[in-house]
Structures are given as structure tokens and as C-alpha cells.
Motif scaffolding. Structure first.
Motif, PDB file in Angstrom:
ATOM      1  N   SER A  49     -19.844 -24.634 -64.409  1.00  9.40           N
ATOM      2  CA  SER A  49     -21.376 -24.933 -64.307  1.00  9.40           C
ATOM      3  C   SER A  49     -21.820 -24.427 -66.005  1.00  9.40           C
ATOM      4  O   SER A  49     -22.878 -24.898 -66.581  1.00  9.40           O
ATOM      5  CB  SER A  49     -21.849 -23.971 -63.348  1.00  9.40           C
ATOM      6  N   LEU A  53     -24.125 -26.360 -68.447  1.00  6.75           N
ATOM      7  CA  LEU A  53     -25.521 -25.905 -68.737  1.00  6.75           C
ATOM      8  C   LEU A  53     -25.717 -25.921 -70.164  1.00  6.75           C
ATOM      9  O   LEU A  53     -26.700 -26.418 -70.593  1.00  6.75           O
ATOM     10  CB  LEU A  53     -25.613 -24.620 -68.316  1.00  6.75           C
ATOM     11  N   THR A  97     -30.683 -27.420 -70.439  1.00  5.56           N
ATOM     12  CA  THR A  97     -31.998 -27.175 -69.173  1.00  5.56           C
ATOM     13  C   THR A  97     -31.336 -27.300 -68.043  1.00  5.56           C
ATOM     14  O   THR A  97     -30.103 -27.751 -67.825  1.00  5.56           O
ATOM     15  CB  THR A  97     -33.187 -28.214 -69.187  1.00  5.56           C
ATOM     16  N   LEU A  98     -31.810 -25.920 -67.037  1.00  5.78           N
ATOM     17  CA  LEU A  98     -31.154 -26.042 -65.561  1.00  5.78           C
ATOM     18  C   LEU A  98     -31.410 -27.342 -64.790  1.00  5.78           C
ATOM     19  O   LEU A  98     -30.517 -27.657 -64.191  1.00  5.78           O
ATOM     20  CB  LEU A  98     -31.940 -24.795 -64.865  1.00  5.78           C
ATOM     21  N   THR A  99     -32.540 -27.979 -65.350  1.00  5.19           N
ATOM     22  CA  THR A  99     -32.695 -29.255 -64.398  1.00  5.19           C
ATOM     23  C   THR A  99     -31.771 -30.200 -64.563  1.00  5.19           C
ATOM     24  O   THR A  99     -31.114 -30.994 -63.748  1.00  5.19           O
ATOM     25  CB  THR A  99     -34.101 -29.739 -64.877  1.00  5.19           C
ATOM     26  N   ALA A 104     -28.296 -29.291 -63.520  1.00  8.33           N
ATOM     27  CA  ALA A 104     -28.246 -29.413 -61.958  1.00  8.33           C
ATOM     28  C   ALA A 104     -28.035 -30.897 -61.653  1.00  8.33           C
ATOM     29  O   ALA A 104     -27.217 -31.354 -60.849  1.00  8.33           O
ATOM     30  CB  ALA A 104     -29.371 -28.927 -61.444  1.00  8.33           C
ATOM     31  N   GLN A 156     -31.657 -27.625 -58.427  1.00  8.47           N
ATOM     32  CA  GLN A 156     -31.806 -26.391 -59.432  1.00  8.47           C
ATOM     33  C   GLN A 156     -31.915 -24.938 -58.924  1.00  8.47           C
ATOM     34  O   GLN A 156     -31.049 -24.158 -59.653  1.00  8.47           O
ATOM     35  CB  GLN A 156     -33.288 -26.641 -60.075  1.00  8.47           C
ATOM     36  N   MET A 199     -28.213 -24.361 -58.955  1.00  2.00           N
ATOM     37  CA  MET A 199     -27.694 -23.884 -60.305  1.00  2.00           C
ATOM     38  C   MET A 199     -27.942 -22.615 -60.812  1.00  2.00           C
ATOM     39  O   MET A 199     -27.360 -22.213 -61.366  1.00  2.00           O
ATOM     40  CB  MET A 199     -28.374 -25.261 -61.375  1.00  2.00           C
ATOM     41  N   SER A 200     -29.186 -22.292 -60.587  1.00  2.00           N
ATOM     42  CA  SER A 200     -29.839 -20.966 -60.942  1.00  2.00           C
ATOM     43  C   SER A 200     -28.873 -19.965 -60.032  1.00  2.00           C
ATOM     44  O   SER A 200     -28.558 -18.844 -60.800  1.00  2.00           O
ATOM     45  CB  SER A 200     -31.128 -20.733 -60.573  1.00  2.00           C
ATOM     46  N   LEU A 248     -25.585 -19.435 -61.854  1.00  2.00           N
ATOM     47  CA  LEU A 248     -25.787 -18.808 -63.164  1.00  2.00           C
ATOM     48  C   LEU A 248     -26.059 -17.114 -62.986  1.00  2.00           C
ATOM     49  O   LEU A 248     -25.476 -16.290 -63.540  1.00  2.00           O
ATOM     50  CB  LEU A 248     -26.920 -19.130 -63.911  1.00  2.00           C
ATOM     51  N   ARG A 296     -33.391 -18.141 -72.541  1.00  2.00           N
ATOM     52  CA  ARG A 296     -34.148 -19.279 -72.054  1.00  2.00           C
ATOM     53  C   ARG A 296     -35.294 -19.655 -73.299  1.00  2.00           C
ATOM     54  O   ARG A 296     -36.069 -19.051 -73.703  1.00  2.00           O
ATOM     55  CB  ARG A 296     -34.950 -18.960 -70.687  1.00  2.00           C
TER      56      ARG A 296
END
Length: 317
Positions: free
Chosen positions: A21, A25, A30-32, A35, A42, A45-46, A49, A63
Motif C-alpha cells: 500500500s 500510495l 493521492t489516497l483516492t 485506493a 479510500q 486505504m486510509s 496507512l 499531505r
């Protein structure tokens, strides 16, 4: 209390998915997007992390419009690359093992006598077996045979003698080689095409292989046969690069296998001196341990024999 300074306890809850991951990433930015590439939501995915940051007790990303790794993130990235690389290699090895093959081949060789044969064999073999990685180690033949016996090597290529007939070792002869007398551009004999007696060359500044080598034994025997009791070498080395370099920087004369001499003459780095006798080197062969059978080893041996036969045919023509 943090266990980070105390070793690997902190990593016991670390999963391959965490590492994967992080790499995705960092690449996605981006997280989006990360994912999407990992086929998850998302929030999921968060979650991955957040779990990893809790394990290492430090933020892994900064970020912004595009995510950047922190110092801790860079450290975890290096771990991810290492671990996932090892996982992939092990997967390839397991898959090959299930088919009775090997994903890697460990070859030991001596420079004398193998010349272009081993490089040509490796190149041809990998055209047919692109998934097999090859490691080549250069060492005295006795060392290579010891490593074969300990199963630290899969194959050894070199001059065959009684040591190749040990209980668990088997071999195939690839070709018969001779010893050539050679000079470099530092010698007044460079380009000389006249015939010399070996005895007439005895007083020159010799560079010879080391005493423990098969080539040195054969060369000493040739000197005795020519009526020369002994020569005192100026330099003793079994390294072809050292031999060639010295031959170009001084009035030296040296000994080299015929197979290697032919290659170096094409490159313009050695000149062969004609002498009044043939100095046999012996049989160059390939040796392996019969206790570690592998179709990959067998296929490499077949390729080596084909390359040797092709070389013989080209010489005859």
C-alpha cells in the motif's frame, strides 16, 4: 513504551499489504488514486496507512496536492522494496522448484581455458530461459570444487583433473585446450611471426600462472621436456587482466590458454609466439554435484556442449 529501538518487535504486526500500500500510495500521489489501483475504498486505504503509522509511531506522508513521504516514510519505502523484492524472488523460486527447475544458477569458473565459451553459453541459455538469473564466481578450481561439494555452487567450469572425479561430483568434457606463449605491445616480439624454440625463450622476463594451478604444472613440465631445469618468473598471477596489462607495460612474455589467446588476439590485446612444440593444457569441462539434480542445470550443460561443438566446427572450417 515504544519498542522501536529494541529490534523487530514493532514489525510483528506489519503485513505485506502495508508495504504494498505504501509503495502504491507514493507512486499514485493521492489516497483516492492509490485506493483505485488497489481496488479498495479510500477509507480502507486510509485505514491501512493509519495502521502502519501507528506501528512505526511516526507519520509516513506529508499531505498536500500530491502526497510526499516523510523521512520515516522513505525508510519504510526502502523496507518495502527490499521485502517485496524478496517475496517476488522466492515466489519465482518456489514456482520453478515445483517444476523441478531453478530460478537461479550459481556458476563457478576459472578464467584460463573458458574464454568466450562461458559468456556465449550464458547468453544463449538466457535467450531460452529468460527467467533464470545467473551468478558467476571466479576462483581457483580447487575452491570451486569445494563449493560444489558444499552445494554452494550448481556448476563449475574449468580444467579437469583428478579432483573432478570425487564421489558426488560428475563432469562432462567440453573441449581440449593448449597453452600458448604470448606477448603484449611492450615486447619487441610483438608481431613476430618467426618460429622460436621454447628453450630460446627461457631467459626472458616471464609472467606465469601461480604454482598451484594446472596451467603452471603443464608449463613447468614443458620446460623440463625442452631441457630447461627451471625458470624464475618475474611475476606469478592467474588473473588475465593483470597478465595483459603487464604485457603491454614491459618486455614480458607470458602463458595463456589457447581459447583465451584466440579471443584476445581478435581484440588486439595479445600476440601469440610460435614455438617448436605443442604444450597441452588438458580437458576443459563442466562439473556438478549429482546430489542436487535440476533440469535447469541439465539444460545449461546441454547448452554448454552445444556452444563447445559450435566453436570446434568454426575452427575446423
Amino acid at each position: 513504551m515504544s519498542d522501536l529501538p529494541n529490534g523487530y518487535t514493532w514489525a510483528r504486526k506489519l503485513r505485506v499489504r502495508h508495504l504494498e500500500s505504501l509503495l502504491v500510495l507514493e507512486e499514485a500521489g493521492t489516497l483516492t488514486e492509490a485506493a483505485t489501483r488497489l481496488h479498495m475504498t479510500q477509507p480502507a486505504m486510509s485505514h491501512w496507512l493509519a495502521e502502519m503509522e501507528a506501528l512505526v509511531e511516526a507519520p509516513l506522508i506529508i499531505r498536500g496536492r500530491r502526497l510526499e513521504l516523510t523521512l520515516a516514510g522513505e525508510l519504510m519505502k526502502q523496507l518495502a522494496i527490499s521485502v517485496l523484492g524478496d517475496v517476488a524472488k522466492t515466489g519465482q523460486a518456489l514456482n520453478a522448484a515445483a517444476q523441478g527447475k531453478s530460478s537461479c544458477l550459481r556458476i563457478g569458473t576459472v578464467w584460463a581455458g573458458v574464454a568466450s565459451l562461458l559468456p556465449r553459453t550464458v547468453a544463449c541459455f538466457q535467450q531460452e530461459h529468460p527467467d533464470v538469473s545467473i551468478t558467476v564466481t571466479e576462483a581457483p578450481f580447487s575452491n570451486l570444487l569445494e563449493q560444489l561439494a558444499r552445494k554452494e555452487l550448481d556448476i563449475a567450469v574449468g580444467m579437469l583433473d583428478a579432483r573432478a572425479y570425487q564421489g558426488q561430483l560428475v563432469h562432462e568434457i567440453l573441449f581440449e585446450d593448449d597453452i600458448c606463449i604470448v606477448v603484449g605491445r611492450g615486447s619487441p616480439l610483438w608481431g613476430d611471426t618467426s618460429l622460436h624454440t621454447l628453450k630460446s625463450l627461457a631467459d626472458r622476463q616471464w609472467i606465469t600462472p601461480q604454482k598451484s594451478t594446472a596451467m603452471r604444472s603443464q608449463l613447468d613440465a614443458a620446460f623440463v621436456d625442452a631441457g630447461i631445469a627451471w625458470i624464475t618468473p618475474k611475476v606469478e598471477t592467474s588473473a588475465i587482466t593483470t597478465l595483459i596489462t603487464l604485457l603491454h607495460h614491459g618486455d614480458y612474455i607470458g602463458a595463456c590458454s589457447e581459447a583465451m589467446t584466440q579471443v584476445q588476439m581478435v581484440r588486439g590485446t595479445l600476440h601469440r609466439i610460435k614455438i617448436d612444440r605443442r604444450v597441452k593444457f588438458g580437458a576443459v569441462g563442466i562439473v556438478w554435484n549429482k546430489e542436487t539434480p535440476s533440469s535447469t542445470v541439465n539444460e545449461f550443460i546441454i547448452t554448454a556442449k552445444l556452444m563447445a561443438n559450435t566453436a570446434d566446427a568454426s575452427l575446423e572450417s
